[in-house]
Design an enzyme around this catalytic site. Structure first.
Site, PDB file in Angstrom:
ATOM      1  N   PRO A  17     -10.293  87.524  49.422  1.00  0.00           N
ATOM      2  CA  PRO A  17      -9.755  87.998  47.773  1.00  0.00           C
ATOM      3  C   PRO A  17      -9.899  89.217  48.038  1.00  0.00           C
ATOM      4  O   PRO A  17     -10.502  90.324  48.800  1.00  0.00           O
ATOM      5  CB  PRO A  17     -11.398  87.293  47.498  1.00  0.00           C
ATOM      6  CG  PRO A  17     -12.339  87.327  48.666  1.00  0.00           C
ATOM      7  CD  PRO A  17     -11.430  87.286  49.377  1.00  0.00           C
ATOM      8  N   GLN A  72     -14.326  82.337  43.339  1.00  0.00           N
ATOM      9  CA  GLN A  72     -15.081  83.368  44.353  1.00  0.00           C
ATOM     10  C   GLN A  72     -16.565  83.553  43.258  1.00  0.00           C
ATOM     11  O   GLN A  72     -16.119  84.534  42.446  1.00  0.00           O
ATOM     12  CB  GLN A  72     -14.938  84.505  44.882  1.00  0.00           C
ATOM     13  CG  GLN A  72     -16.443  85.641  45.617  1.00  0.00           C
ATOM     14  CD  GLN A  72     -15.545  86.216  46.859  1.00  0.00           C
ATOM     15  OE1 GLN A  72     -15.531  87.563  45.693  1.00  0.00           O
ATOM     16  NE2 GLN A  72     -15.786  86.543  48.127  1.00  0.00           N
ATOM     17  N   CYS A 102     -19.882  91.948  49.548  1.00  0.00           N
ATOM     18  CA  CYS A 102     -19.118  93.226  48.419  1.00  0.00           C
ATOM     19  C   CYS A 102     -20.444  94.344  48.833  1.00  0.00           C
ATOM     20  O   CYS A 102     -21.501  94.568  48.003  1.00  0.00           O
ATOM     21  CB  CYS A 102     -19.646  92.613  46.907  1.00  0.00           C
ATOM     22  SG  CYS A 102     -18.876  94.657  45.746  1.00  0.00           S
ATOM     23  N   ASN A 203     -12.457  87.787  59.701  1.00  0.00           N
ATOM     24  CA  ASN A 203     -12.023  88.320  58.416  1.00  0.00           C
ATOM     25  C   ASN A 203     -11.726  89.896  59.205  1.00  0.00           C
ATOM     26  O   ASN A 203     -13.025  90.443  59.597  1.00  0.00           O
ATOM     27  CB  ASN A 203     -12.416  88.110  57.182  1.00  0.00           C
ATOM     28  CG  ASN A 203     -11.977  89.673  56.747  1.00  0.00           C
ATOM     29  OD1 ASN A 203     -12.255  90.107  56.311  1.00  0.00           O
ATOM     30  ND2 ASN A 203     -11.134  88.905  56.020  1.00  0.00           N
ATOM     31  N   GLY A 204     -10.618  90.701  58.702  1.00  0.00           N
ATOM     32  CA  GLY A 204     -11.102  92.030  59.247  1.00  0.00           C
ATOM     33  C   GLY A 204      -9.331  92.543  59.615  1.00  0.00           C
ATOM     34  O   GLY A 204      -9.078  92.810  60.972  1.00  0.00           O
ATOM     35  N   ASP A 205      -9.265  93.693  58.994  1.00  0.00           N
ATOM     36  CA  ASP A 205      -7.453  94.857  59.885  1.00  0.00           C
ATOM     37  C   ASP A 205      -6.723  92.784  60.231  1.00  0.00           C
ATOM     38  O   ASP A 205      -5.879  93.835  61.499  1.00  0.00           O
ATOM     39  CB  ASP A 205      -8.051  95.281  61.069  1.00  0.00           C
ATOM     40  CG  ASP A 205      -8.945  96.642  60.318  1.00  0.00           C
ATOM     41  OD1 ASP A 205      -9.467  95.990  59.032  1.00  0.00           O
ATOM     42  OD2 ASP A 205      -9.602  97.381  61.114  1.00  0.00           O
ATOM     43  N   GLY A 227      -6.537  90.068  54.402  1.00  0.00           N
ATOM     44  CA  GLY A 227      -6.275  90.199  53.133  1.00  0.00           C
ATOM     45  C   GLY A 227      -5.715  91.196  52.862  1.00  0.00           C
ATOM     46  O   GLY A 227      -4.164  90.906  52.224  1.00  0.00           O
ATOM     47  N   ARG A 228      -5.391  92.748  53.238  1.00  0.00           N
ATOM     48  CA  ARG A 228      -4.433  93.987  52.760  1.00  0.00           C
ATOM     49  C   ARG A 228      -3.264  93.624  53.408  1.00  0.00           C
ATOM     50  O   ARG A 228      -2.663  93.673  53.148  1.00  0.00           O
ATOM     51  CB  ARG A 228      -5.088  95.561  53.536  1.00  0.00           C
ATOM     52  CG  ARG A 228      -6.360  95.508  52.098  1.00  0.00           C
ATOM     53  CD  ARG A 228      -7.190  96.315  53.701  1.00  0.00           C
ATOM     54  NE  ARG A 228      -7.679  96.810  53.915  1.00  0.00           N
ATOM     55  CZ  ARG A 228      -8.652  97.241  54.915  1.00  0.00           C
ATOM     56  NH1 ARG A 228      -8.274  98.081  55.095  1.00  0.00           N
ATOM     57  NH2 ARG A 228      -9.143  96.340  56.611  1.00  0.00           N
TER      58      ARG A 228
HETATM   59  C1  FMN Z   1      -8.944  96.172  47.425  1.00  0.00           C
HETATM   60  C2  FMN Z   1     -10.434  95.739  48.143  1.00  0.00           C
HETATM   61  C3  FMN Z   1     -10.504  94.361  46.919  1.00  0.00           C
HETATM   62  C4  FMN Z   1     -11.789  93.491  47.585  1.00  0.00           C
HETATM   63  N1  FMN Z   1     -12.221  92.688  46.472  1.00  0.00           N
HETATM   64  C5  FMN Z   1     -12.791  91.828  47.123  1.00  0.00           C
HETATM   65  C6  FMN Z   1     -13.658  90.509  46.094  1.00  0.00           C
HETATM   66  O1  FMN Z   1     -13.121  90.534  45.646  1.00  0.00           O
HETATM   67  N2  FMN Z   1     -14.448  89.939  47.106  1.00  0.00           N
HETATM   68  C7  FMN Z   1     -14.388  89.837  48.600  1.00  0.00           C
HETATM   69  O2  FMN Z   1     -15.306  89.221  48.909  1.00  0.00           O
HETATM   70  N3  FMN Z   1     -14.338  90.853  49.437  1.00  0.00           N
HETATM   71  C8  FMN Z   1     -13.269  90.987  48.732  1.00  0.00           C
HETATM   72  N4  FMN Z   1     -12.826  93.071  49.348  1.00  0.00           N
HETATM   73  C9  FMN Z   1     -12.755  91.849  50.923  1.00  0.00           C
HETATM   74  C10 FMN Z   1     -11.847  91.773  51.517  1.00  0.00           C
HETATM   75  O3  FMN Z   1     -11.705  90.652  51.314  1.00  0.00           O
HETATM   76  C11 FMN Z   1     -11.919  91.806  53.267  1.00  0.00           C
HETATM   77  O4  FMN Z   1     -13.137  91.048  53.576  1.00  0.00           O
HETATM   78  C12 FMN Z   1     -11.665  93.356  53.607  1.00  0.00           C
HETATM   79  O5  FMN Z   1     -10.270  93.971  52.717  1.00  0.00           O
HETATM   80  C13 FMN Z   1     -11.398  92.793  55.096  1.00  0.00           C
HETATM   81  O6  FMN Z   1      -9.863  92.041  55.562  1.00  0.00           O
HETATM   82  P1  FMN Z   1      -8.421  92.638  55.546  1.00  0.00           P
HETATM   83  O7  FMN Z   1      -8.780  93.952  56.072  1.00  0.00           O
HETATM   84  O8  FMN Z   1      -7.274  91.265  55.769  1.00  0.00           O
HETATM   85  O9  FMN Z   1      -8.601  93.206  53.917  1.00  0.00           O
HETATM   86  C14 FMN Z   1     -12.280  93.416  48.668  1.00  0.00           C
HETATM   87  C15 FMN Z   1     -11.584  94.861  49.429  1.00  0.00           C
HETATM   88  C16 FMN Z   1     -10.673  95.875  48.935  1.00  0.00           C
HETATM   89  C17 FMN Z   1      -9.493  96.052  50.170  1.00  0.00           C
END
Ligand code: FMN
Length: 372
Positions: A17, A72, A102, A203-205, A227-228
């Site tokens: 998310p 979520q 969060c 998860n992450g990066d 995510g990103r």
């Molecule tokens: C702009 C933004 C919004 C996010 N919103 C949520 C969210 O609503 N719920 C959640 O559990 N994590 C949220 N995250 C965290 C991401 O789900 C994820 O754990 C985090 O970005 C690391 O993963 P990634 O590197 O694949 O993005 C958010 C992250 C970003 C950057």
């Protein structure tokens, strides 16, 4: 195949998310490309959902092409979280996720988000109340802990498993870390080791199929949530699926395919939000696609002001003409203009500095939750 309680999923790759971004149009885009099965909504305040707040209802908007879906929830009042879970179950949602990661003050102050990681007993009880109320799986998304001195994710995972949680998603950073530094694979591995029966999703990066494979290999996690990386590259699930299944590397999609999906994304934004709002929202979406376009100043300058589909088509046509100066006769970007290859933070050898030709830090998108 992976299982969250009674829910069987055809992919162990998940859309993580991203509040403000992982709305229905984006989920449909990644589903149409393929490689992903369970996708999750942005975080939704449980109380707002129970009050049928208009914005909260829009956040869980879905359709038959957006299946299977997880919602979520965030909140810290056990009865509200339980009733909100019952509500989403009644709507046909297949899984409910609890936000325990969060770091934003507004969420933590009321005992939600990463504050839940500091009170294991209370959190385990809240989860038990939800698990007992619904038939669909209840999952949790957490960070490694509040800070380096409080890496509570393994203990929390054990406690939640005893409360009947069906799976855990863990972002390999602490709350204190925000989005800085490296994703800690050893930290994720400790959560995997703590879980006795349930799948742990890392998860992450993750920005490449190789990074997804490395996270699985190094941590033993059952799957990966992205995510990103999916915002840069909505093809990442399909490409990672292929790499995990066959070891075959598929190249990043060609420019023409990126443009096709970009336009498709806009169509879906307009379908779901209407032309005026959809176009305004698209202003922050398009520059993410553009990060892999090569030279892009001309496009970004204009697209952040677009307000109709026609205007977008004009901006795109003009950009295609302008981009020609950076291409060879076949229309391929000249090598010196090609974007640097992606490399996840944890793929870098710790003693090396970041190689100058690769991109290791992913920008954090602007949005309603600046501090994620
Ligand atoms: C702009 C933004 C919004 C996010 N919103 C949520 C969210 O609503 N719920 C959640 O559990 N994590 C949220 N995250 C965290 C991401 O789900 C994820 O754990 C985090 O970005 C690391 O993963 P990634 O590197 O694949 O993005 C958010 C992250 C970003 C950057």
């Amino acid at each position: 195949m992976i299982r969250f309680g009674s829910l069987e999923l055809s992919s162990n790759l998940f859309l993580s998310p991203l509040a403000g971004y992982t709305n229905l149009p984006f989920r449909l885009v990644v589903r149409e490309i393929g490689g992903v099965d369970l996708c999750t909504t942005d975080l939704v305040n449980a109380r707002s959902l129970l009050e049928r707040n208009r914005k909260a209802l829009k956040l869980i908007e879905s359709n038959e092409r957006d299946r299977p879906l997880a919602v979520q929830l965030f909140g810290s009042v056990p009865e509200e979280m339980r009733d909100a879970a019952l509500h989403v179950e009644s709507l046909g949602v297949r899984s409910v996720d609890i936000n325990m990661g969060c770091p934003v003050k507004k969420v933590c102050r009321v005992g939600g988000g990463s504050a839940m990681m500091t009170e294991l007993g209370r959190t385990a009880q809240l989860v038990r109340g939800m698990v007992d109320a619904v038939k669909i799986p209840v999952t949790a998304k957490m960070r490694l802990g509040w800070d380096d001195n409080n890496l509570t994710a393994p203990d929390l995972t054990r406690a939640l498993e005893d409360s009947g949680i069906a799976a855990v998603f863990v972002h390999g950073r602490t709350r204190e870390q925000g989005f800085g530094g490296t994703v800690n694979l050893a930290g994720i591995r400790a959560v995997v080791a703590a879980a006795k029966r349930i799948p742990v999703i890392g998860n992450g990066d993750v920005t490449t199929p190789e990074a997804a494979a490395m996270m699985i290999r190094e941590t033993g996690c059952a799957g990966v949530s992205i995510g990103r990386g999916a915002f840069y590259d909505p093809w990442i699930f399909r490409r990672s699926r292929q790499f995990l299944n066959s070891g075959e590397r598929s190249p990043e999609p060609p420019f023409a395919e990126r443009v096709r999906i970009l336009s498709r994304h806009l169509d879906l934004m307009i379908e779901v939000f209407g032309e005026a709002l959809g176009c305004v929202m698209f202003r922050k979406v398009a520059p993410w696609y553009a990060k892999r376009f090569g030279p892009v100043a001309e496009f970004n300058k204009r697209v952040v002001q677009m307000s109709s589909r026609t205007e977008f088509q004009e901006i795109l046509q003009r950009y295609l003409r302008w981009r020609g100066q950076f291409c060879d006769e076949q229309g391929e970007l000249l090598p010196r203009y090609q974007p640097a290859p992606m490399l996840a933070s944890f793929e870098r050898e710790p003693e090396e500095g970041p190689p100058s030709t690769t991109r290791t830090a992913i920008p954090v998108p602007r949005g309603p939750v600046e501090g994620w």
